[in-house]
Design an enzyme around this catalytic site. Structure first.
Site, PDB file in Angstrom:
ATOM      1  N   LYS A 118       0.885  -1.289   0.077  1.00 49.59           N
ATOM      2  CA  LYS A 118      -0.029   0.093  -0.035  1.00 49.59           C
ATOM      3  C   LYS A 118       0.900   1.165   0.053  1.00 49.59           C
ATOM      4  O   LYS A 118       2.018   1.291   0.647  1.00 49.59           O
ATOM      5  CB  LYS A 118      -0.912  -0.085   1.174  1.00 49.59           C
ATOM      6  CG  LYS A 118      -1.915   0.796   1.266  1.00 49.59           C
ATOM      7  CD  LYS A 118      -2.823   0.932   2.574  1.00 49.59           C
ATOM      8  CE  LYS A 118      -3.884   2.110   2.532  1.00 49.59           C
ATOM      9  NZ  LYS A 118      -4.754   1.928   3.877  1.00 49.59           N
ATOM     10  N   SER A 124      -9.886   2.399   2.828  1.00 50.80           N
ATOM     11  CA  SER A 124      -8.797   3.046   2.064  1.00 50.80           C
ATOM     12  C   SER A 124      -7.810   2.234   1.325  1.00 50.80           C
ATOM     13  O   SER A 124      -7.245   2.795   0.356  1.00 50.80           O
ATOM     14  CB  SER A 124      -7.995   4.273   3.039  1.00 50.80           C
ATOM     15  OG  SER A 124      -7.255   3.527   3.670  1.00 50.80           O
ATOM     16  N   SER A 143     -10.390   0.050   7.561  1.00 46.92           N
ATOM     17  CA  SER A 143      -9.966   0.145   5.937  1.00 46.92           C
ATOM     18  C   SER A 143      -9.116  -0.985   5.481  1.00 46.92           C
ATOM     19  O   SER A 143      -8.738  -1.068   4.317  1.00 46.92           O
ATOM     20  CB  SER A 143      -9.048   1.624   6.017  1.00 46.92           C
ATOM     21  OG  SER A 143      -9.746   2.633   5.804  1.00 46.92           O
TER      22      SER A 143
END
Length: 495
Positions: A78, A158, A182
């Protein structure tokens, strides 16, 4: 053998150790899949040369007999994790061109274990969002579709890039972060497993901060076993992180017996929300029945302060974001706005932050600054902190009464279409976190497990919440649920 990029971590590990496949072959299979999946917009910074170099090193290590479980496994990282010499933007324009001179503890742990980095994954800007529509790189697309409907769906947020990449077999697993859901919400939206560990189990050092008392990194994987393997590699005590817990990291995979006989599973009445879709209610009932049939005791419980969790979260998280994001000012790194003649430092701050932060980040910074202001600190922020303490106490009392894990829905719906949550009404988007934020406020471990499909063929997930520091027990309960649910559906390839 199945296509190499579709393997789980456990399957790939066993094949690597047997010599049936090499890490370089696994890596090439993933790189090929990534090249053909640009429509998903999951990977935003590609590192194929580094991936091949790490794969070759992993193959030598495996051949020498020095092979931890994650050795040779191709991963997506990420964009919130700092990676040395590689762009780490947190999906924000304000960090454009930023290449850290250091490695986050999580990625360093994974690299020390021999893992391979394929590239950096898309996300909501500074991890603020539930649909991956706030990214400077553009929207991430969910690989799933509603039957024959071509509407582009959100992968959640997210960690939407991580979710989409794992579900579409672009990588064998990915890192995610979870501040209010998330990891778990996007995992549920794409039919994969995602675990948010106990706060302090995984180091936050080198992870771009959103809300420091809530943020926690974790793995997003194709199975519960994979989550156990990867979490073990990510976890460690880290002196560089003052909130990192100095406790041993157990062998999480060894805990996966699937035996939940005698375990007490709590069903909180407060999670039965008004207007909850019947499909979510049925999924919850089915999951409860599965665990009961596996030998667990089902007990109705009450978590009375749950109804205050969402408003408390959306005071505390923006307040911490306002403080954390004050460091982005155009002085030391990242974007610096072009100044007009006569502009001073105040104008530089204002223009840089106005141009560098997207609308959602600006909204949360303004909310956070407001609730921390002198006239409203006690009315909002201190009150939210008190509510947080009550929410934590609810869980402590449930666990003290003998509950081993708590079963709830992971999300209030299946994945929705991009743009369907109107930007003018962010509250609708915030409601996606209704089942997950309590776990972050209380610092507990929580895991999303794919458990079924809705009537349109989209995946639905259930959430299990565990006792602090008992991820092994939580993963075992999740393993039992995964086995009983037998979820095997995959998105049809359209991209």
């Amino acid at each position: 053998m199945a296509e190499l990029n579709t393997l789980t971590i456990a399957e790939a590990r066993d094949a690597l150790r047997k010599g049936d496949v090499t890490s370089l072959e696994l890596t090439e299979a993933c790189l090929t899949q990534i090249e053909g999946a640009g429509a998903l917009n999951a990977f935003v910074h590609h590192t194929p040369d580094l991936a091949r170099e790490q794969a070759r090193a992993a193959d030598l290590r495996i051949k020498a007999g020095d092979a931890p479980s994650m050795c040779g496994i191709p991963l997506g990282i990420k964009d919130l994790f700092c990676t040395k010499g590689i762009p780490s933007q947190a999906a924000s324009r304000i960090l454009e061109g930023f290449k850290p001179e250091y490695e986050s503890t999580v990625t360093q742990n994974l690299f020390d274990a021999g893992s391979v980095m394929l590239g950096k994954l898309n996300m909501d800007e500074f991890a603020m969002g539930s649909s991956n529509e706030t990214s400077v790189y553009g929207d991430v697309i969910n690989p799933w579709r509603r039957g024959n409907d071509d509407t582009a769906l959100t992968p959640g947020g997210s960690s939407g890039g991580s979710a989409s990449a794992v579900a579409a077999d672009l990588c064998l697993a990915a890192t995610g972060t979870d501040t209010g859901g998330s990891i778990r919400q996007p995992a549920a939206f794409v039919g994969i497993t995602g675990i948010k560990p106990t706060y302090g189990r995984v180091s936050r050092w080198g992870v771009v901060a959103f809300a420091s008392s809530l943020d926690q990194a974790g793995p997003m994987t194709k199975s519960v076993r994979d989550a156990a393997i990867m979490l073990g590699a990510m976890s460690s005590h880290d002196p560089k992180d003052s909130t990192s817990a100095d406790i041993p990291v157990p062998d999480f995979e060894a805990a996966l017996t699937g035996d939940v006989r005698g375990k007490v599973i709590g069903i909180p009445k407060e999670y039965r929300m008004d207007g909850m879709p019947q499909e979510i209610e049925k999924l919850w009932q089915d999951g409860t029945a599965m665990l009961k049939e596996a030998g667990a005791e089902i007990r109705d419980i009450s978590l009375p302060h749950t109804k205050y969790a969402l408003p408390a979260y959306y005071v505390i998280a923006p307040a911490e974001a306002s403080s954390n994001l004050a460091r982005y000012d155009g002085v030391r790194y990242g974007l610096r706005a072009k100044l007009d003649h006569g502009d001073g430092i105040t104008e530089m701050y204002e223009k840089t932050r106005a141009q560098g932060f997207g609308p959602e980040v600006q909204r949360r910074v303004m909310i956070g600054t407001y609730v921390l202001s002198a006239g409203f600190y006690d009315a909002y922020y201190n009150r939210a902190r008190k509510v947080r303490a009550l929410i934590k106490r609810d869980f402590e009392q449930a666990f003290a009464a003998g509950v081993d894990a708590i079963l709830t829905p992971a999300t209030p719906s299946a994945a929705f279409g991009l743009g369907e949550m109107a930007e003018a009404d962010p509250v609708q988007m915030y409601l996606n976190d209704v089942f997950t934020v309590t776990v972050n406020l209380a610092g507990l471990p929580g895991i999303a497990v794919p458990s079924g499909l809705d009537k349109k063929g989209l995946p639905l997930g259930l959430q299990l919440i565990g006792r602090p520091w008992e991820e092994g027990d939580l993963l075992n309960t999740a393993y039992a649920l995964e086995t009983a649910a037998g979820f095997v559906a995959k998105p049809g390839k359209w991209w």
